[in-house]
Design a protein around this motif. Sequence first.
Motif, PDB file in Angstrom:
ATOM      1  N   HIS A  28      55.302  38.342  42.264  1.00 13.84           N
ATOM      2  CA  HIS A  28      54.265  39.295  41.893  1.00 13.84           C
ATOM      3  C   HIS A  28      54.247  39.509  40.388  1.00 13.84           C
ATOM      4  CE1 HIS A  28      52.425  43.578  42.217  1.00 13.84           C
ATOM      5  NE2 HIS A  28      51.503  42.662  42.013  1.00 13.84           N
ATOM      6  N   VAL A  29      53.118  39.233  39.778  1.00 13.67           N
ATOM      7  CA  VAL A  29      52.898  39.527  38.365  1.00 13.67           C
ATOM      8  C   VAL A  29      51.909  40.688  38.309  1.00 13.67           C
ATOM      9  CG1 VAL A  29      52.083  38.646  36.153  1.00 13.67           C
ATOM     10  CG2 VAL A  29      53.245  37.106  37.757  1.00 13.67           C
ATOM     11  N   PRO A  30      52.334  41.894  37.913  1.00 17.38           N
ATOM     12  CA  PRO A  30      51.408  43.037  37.866  1.00 17.38           C
ATOM     13  C   PRO A  30      50.162  42.710  37.065  1.00 17.38           C
ATOM     14  CG  PRO A  30      53.657  43.790  37.539  1.00 17.38           C
ATOM     15  CD  PRO A  30      53.702  42.278  37.513  1.00 17.38           C
ATOM     16  N   GLY A  31      49.001  42.918  37.680  1.00 17.22           N
ATOM     17  CA  GLY A  31      47.746  42.577  37.039  1.00 17.22           C
ATOM     18  C   GLY A  31      47.329  41.145  37.253  1.00 17.22           C
ATOM     19  N   GLY A  32      48.160  40.366  37.934  1.00 15.71           N
ATOM     20  CA  GLY A  32      47.848  38.960  38.168  1.00 15.71           C
ATOM     21  C   GLY A  32      46.689  38.797  39.130  1.00 15.71           C
ATOM     22  N   LEU A  33      45.782  37.915  38.795  1.00 22.87           N
ATOM     23  CA  LEU A  33      44.558  37.749  39.570  1.00 22.87           C
ATOM     24  C   LEU A  33      44.837  37.420  41.034  1.00 22.87           C
ATOM     25  CD1 LEU A  33      41.446  37.480  39.592  1.00 22.87           C
ATOM     26  CD2 LEU A  33      41.746  35.068  38.995  1.00 22.87           C
ATOM     27  N   PHE A  34      45.794  36.531  41.284  1.00 24.06           N
ATOM     28  CA  PHE A  34      46.071  36.119  42.661  1.00 24.06           C
ATOM     29  C   PHE A  34      47.289  36.822  43.240  1.00 24.06           C
ATOM     30  CE2 PHE A  34      47.773  33.095  45.873  1.00 24.06           C
ATOM     31  CZ  PHE A  34      46.708  33.162  46.763  1.00 24.06           C
ATOM     32  N   SER A  35      48.360  36.988  42.471  1.00 23.90           N
ATOM     33  CA  SER A  35      49.568  37.572  43.051  1.00 23.90           C
ATOM     34  C   SER A  35      49.368  39.038  43.419  1.00 23.90           C
ATOM     35  CB  SER A  35      50.764  37.402  42.115  1.00 23.90           C
ATOM     36  OG  SER A  35      50.627  38.158  40.945  1.00 23.90           O
ATOM     37  N   ASP A  36      48.515  39.774  42.680  1.00 26.18           N
ATOM     38  CA  ASP A  36      48.176  41.138  43.097  1.00 26.18           C
ATOM     39  C   ASP A  36      47.563  41.127  44.491  1.00 26.18           C
ATOM     40  OD1 ASP A  36      49.109  42.781  41.120  1.00 26.18           O
ATOM     41  OD2 ASP A  36      47.165  43.144  40.165  1.00 26.18           O
ATOM     42  N   GLN A  37      46.681  40.151  44.719  1.00 25.63           N
ATOM     43  CA  GLN A  37      46.035  40.022  46.029  1.00 25.63           C
ATOM     44  C   GLN A  37      47.067  39.727  47.111  1.00 25.63           C
ATOM     45  OE1 GLN A  37      42.989  36.989  46.099  1.00 25.63           O
ATOM     46  NE2 GLN A  37      42.942  36.890  48.333  1.00 25.63           N
ATOM     47  N   VAL A  38      48.002  38.844  46.814  1.00 18.71           N
ATOM     48  CA  VAL A  38      49.027  38.480  47.795  1.00 18.71           C
ATOM     49  C   VAL A  38      49.839  39.698  48.208  1.00 18.71           C
ATOM     50  CG1 VAL A  38      51.170  37.175  48.116  1.00 18.71           C
ATOM     51  CG2 VAL A  38      49.194  36.086  47.047  1.00 18.71           C
ATOM     52  N   PHE A  39      50.150  40.586  47.263  1.00 20.96           N
ATOM     53  CA  PHE A  39      51.013  41.726  47.542  1.00 20.96           C
ATOM     54  C   PHE A  39      50.255  42.984  47.977  1.00 20.96           C
ATOM     55  CE2 PHE A  39      54.102  39.052  45.682  1.00 20.96           C
ATOM     56  CZ  PHE A  39      55.348  39.540  46.058  1.00 20.96           C
ATOM     57  N   THR A  40      48.920  42.940  47.975  1.00 18.09           N
ATOM     58  CA  THR A  40      48.169  44.149  48.341  1.00 18.09           C
ATOM     59  C   THR A  40      47.171  43.912  49.474  1.00 18.09           C
ATOM     60  OG1 THR A  40      46.576  43.701  46.545  1.00 18.09           O
ATOM     61  CG2 THR A  40      48.424  45.191  46.060  1.00 18.09           C
ATOM     62  N   THR A  41      46.285  42.937  49.320  1.00 15.89           N
ATOM     63  CA  THR A  41      45.177  42.822  50.276  1.00 15.89           C
ATOM     64  C   THR A  41      45.225  41.583  51.161  1.00 15.89           C
ATOM     65  OG1 THR A  41      43.769  41.699  48.637  1.00 15.89           O
ATOM     66  CG2 THR A  41      43.666  44.108  48.728  1.00 15.89           C
ATOM     67  N   LEU A  42      45.998  40.568  50.776  1.00 13.14           N
ATOM     68  CA  LEU A  42      46.037  39.344  51.589  1.00 13.14           C
ATOM     69  C   LEU A  42      46.649  39.632  52.944  1.00 13.14           C
ATOM     70  CD1 LEU A  42      45.322  36.270  51.291  1.00 13.14           C
ATOM     71  CD2 LEU A  42      47.761  35.913  50.840  1.00 13.14           C
ATOM     72  N   LYS A  43      46.032  39.095  53.997  1.00 11.74           N
ATOM     73  CA  LYS A  43      46.498  39.334  55.365  1.00 11.74           C
ATOM     74  C   LYS A  43      46.701  38.002  56.084  1.00 11.74           C
ATOM     75  CE  LYS A  43      42.832  41.526  56.641  1.00 11.74           C
ATOM     76  NZ  LYS A  43      42.062  41.247  55.414  1.00 11.74           N
ATOM     77  N   GLU A  44      47.532  38.036  57.091  1.00 12.97           N
ATOM     78  CA  GLU A  44      47.680  36.873  57.948  1.00 12.97           C
ATOM     79  C   GLU A  44      46.342  36.555  58.606  1.00 12.97           C
ATOM     80  OE1 GLU A  44      50.973  37.671  60.560  1.00 12.97           O
ATOM     81  OE2 GLU A  44      52.430  37.657  58.906  1.00 12.97           O
ATOM     82  N   ARG A  45      46.043  35.259  58.679  1.00 12.48           N
ATOM     83  CA  ARG A  45      44.807  34.687  59.204  1.00 12.48           C
ATOM     84  C   ARG A  45      43.683  34.654  58.167  1.00 12.48           C
ATOM     85  NH1 ARG A  45      45.356  33.316  64.244  1.00 12.48           N
ATOM     86  NH2 ARG A  45      43.134  32.824  64.429  1.00 12.48           N
ATOM     87  N   ASP A  46      43.921  35.159  56.959  1.00 12.34           N
ATOM     88  CA  ASP A  46      42.927  34.991  55.899  1.00 12.34           C
ATOM     89  C   ASP A  46      42.772  33.517  55.562  1.00 12.34           C
ATOM     90  OD1 ASP A  46      42.424  37.665  55.743  1.00 12.34           O
ATOM     91  OD2 ASP A  46      43.371  37.975  53.783  1.00 12.34           O
ATOM     92  N   ILE A  47      41.577  33.127  55.130  1.00 10.04           N
ATOM     93  CA  ILE A  47      41.276  31.734  54.808  1.00 10.04           C
ATOM     94  C   ILE A  47      41.278  31.547  53.291  1.00 10.04           C
ATOM     95  CG2 ILE A  47      39.615  29.851  55.016  1.00 10.04           C
ATOM     96  CD1 ILE A  47      40.952  30.645  57.648  1.00 10.04           C
ATOM     97  N   LEU A  48      41.972  30.511  52.838  1.00  9.76           N
ATOM     98  CA  LEU A  48      42.014  30.135  51.429  1.00  9.76           C
ATOM     99  C   LEU A  48      41.611  28.664  51.311  1.00  9.76           C
ATOM    100  CD1 LEU A  48      45.451  31.787  50.533  1.00  9.76           C
ATOM    101  CD2 LEU A  48      43.185  32.685  49.957  1.00  9.76           C
ATOM    102  N   ARG A  49      41.529  28.189  50.083  1.00  6.29           N
ATOM    103  CA  ARG A  49      41.179  26.783  49.849  1.00  6.29           C
ATOM    104  C   ARG A  49      42.173  26.216  48.847  1.00  6.29           C
ATOM    105  NH1 ARG A  49      36.987  24.068  51.575  1.00  6.29           N
ATOM    106  NH2 ARG A  49      36.214  22.208  50.505  1.00  6.29           N
ATOM    107  N   LEU A  50      42.719  25.033  49.173  1.00  3.54           N
ATOM    108  CA  LEU A  50      43.732  24.429  48.306  1.00  3.54           C
ATOM    109  C   LEU A  50      43.354  23.003  47.936  1.00  3.54           C
ATOM    110  CD1 LEU A  50      45.590  22.147  49.958  1.00  3.54           C
ATOM    111  CD2 LEU A  50      46.502  24.180  51.050  1.00  3.54           C
ATOM    112  N   LYS A  51      43.971  22.568  46.856  1.00  6.20           N
ATOM    113  CA  LYS A  51      43.852  21.181  46.415  1.00  6.20           C
ATOM    114  C   LYS A  51      45.247  20.656  46.124  1.00  6.20           C
ATOM    115  CE  LYS A  51      41.787  18.232  42.834  1.00  6.20           C
ATOM    116  NZ  LYS A  51      40.946  18.216  41.612  1.00  6.20           N
TER     117      LYS A  51
END
Length: 345
Positions: free
Chosen positions: A168-191
């Motif tokens: 977790h990087v406070p203020g981080g665009l993605f890691s904030d999401q991982v530690f606050t709003t991301l839920k199991e079964r959410d859909i993401l896109r990877l390369k």
Amino acid sequence: MPYQVTVQPSGHQFTVNDDETILEAALREGFSLPYGCRNGACGACKGKVLSGQIDYGVHSANALKEEEKTQGRALFCRAKPLSDMIIEAKEIGAAKDIMVKTLPCRVEKLEKRADDVMRVLIKLPANERLQFLAGQYIDFQLKDGKTRSYSLANPPHDDALLELHIRHVPGGLFSDQVFTTLKERDILRLKGPLGSFFIREDSDKPMIFIAGGTGFAPIKGMLEHAFAEHTDRELVLYWGVRSRKDLYMVELPQQWLAERPNFSFIPVLSDPQPDDQWQGRTGYVHEAVLADFPDLSGYQVYACGAPVMVDNARDSFVKTRQLPEDEFFADAFVYAADTETAVAQ
């Protein structure tokens, strides 16, 4: 205007377009030059310019020093040709044949391993598998067009789920999401897969692995791959963190230590707390290696962590412990509030 680049010693040739770096053009043409961060921070893509003119591009002064430029060195992830060129670079044949895919994925499990470390397991569609080499990484493609890169912590043979260790990087665009709003079964896109950080299996040299913080993630995958391959090479893991709580999966290398006679584990704390009651090694992790190994001329070193740790390890091992420069392999992590990533991307 486009320029032609010839790679030695392979003799491979490719054309670099006006808007491309040398690395981007090489990858587009299917030639896998070594790289890690692709933003001039880690030095993994460093090679030599044998002839031709070059624009070095924006890069970290630590990744490419002025004295190295005078020696003909350049970071091919940032450099652009100003003429036809001949460069010297060791191509990564093992990665060249792996297809890079862009795929949807589903968050299967979120497991908090420390106050600031989340173990994330993601699942690909039922008919898809991601072929990769242990130690490589993936990019998450976010809705705003930005990407965030994270190393794969699972070995290729155990690929039903992809494992990531996200700090977790406070203020981080993605890691904030991982530690606050991301839920199991959410859909993401990877390369992926991406990167040239993986075990060189054409060698029988003993291997030293140096992990800083969540740099343990790709090294975990590399070690589990080596165990599955029943390697008899000596495997030594140094894991450097601030305090005891940051050894967020310490039970795993302790288990390996009990089961694998060719494996050694040395945790190193840089700032142990009184409550830790720590009796083990302290200080900077690369200094522990220096203390234990007066001569690294017969070893390979794989390092993953903050750029300063990677740089210090590379410089000291090569200059004072006779480590061949081409036997040091690294991925440098860069953490910043607006550019957080788990490889230097």
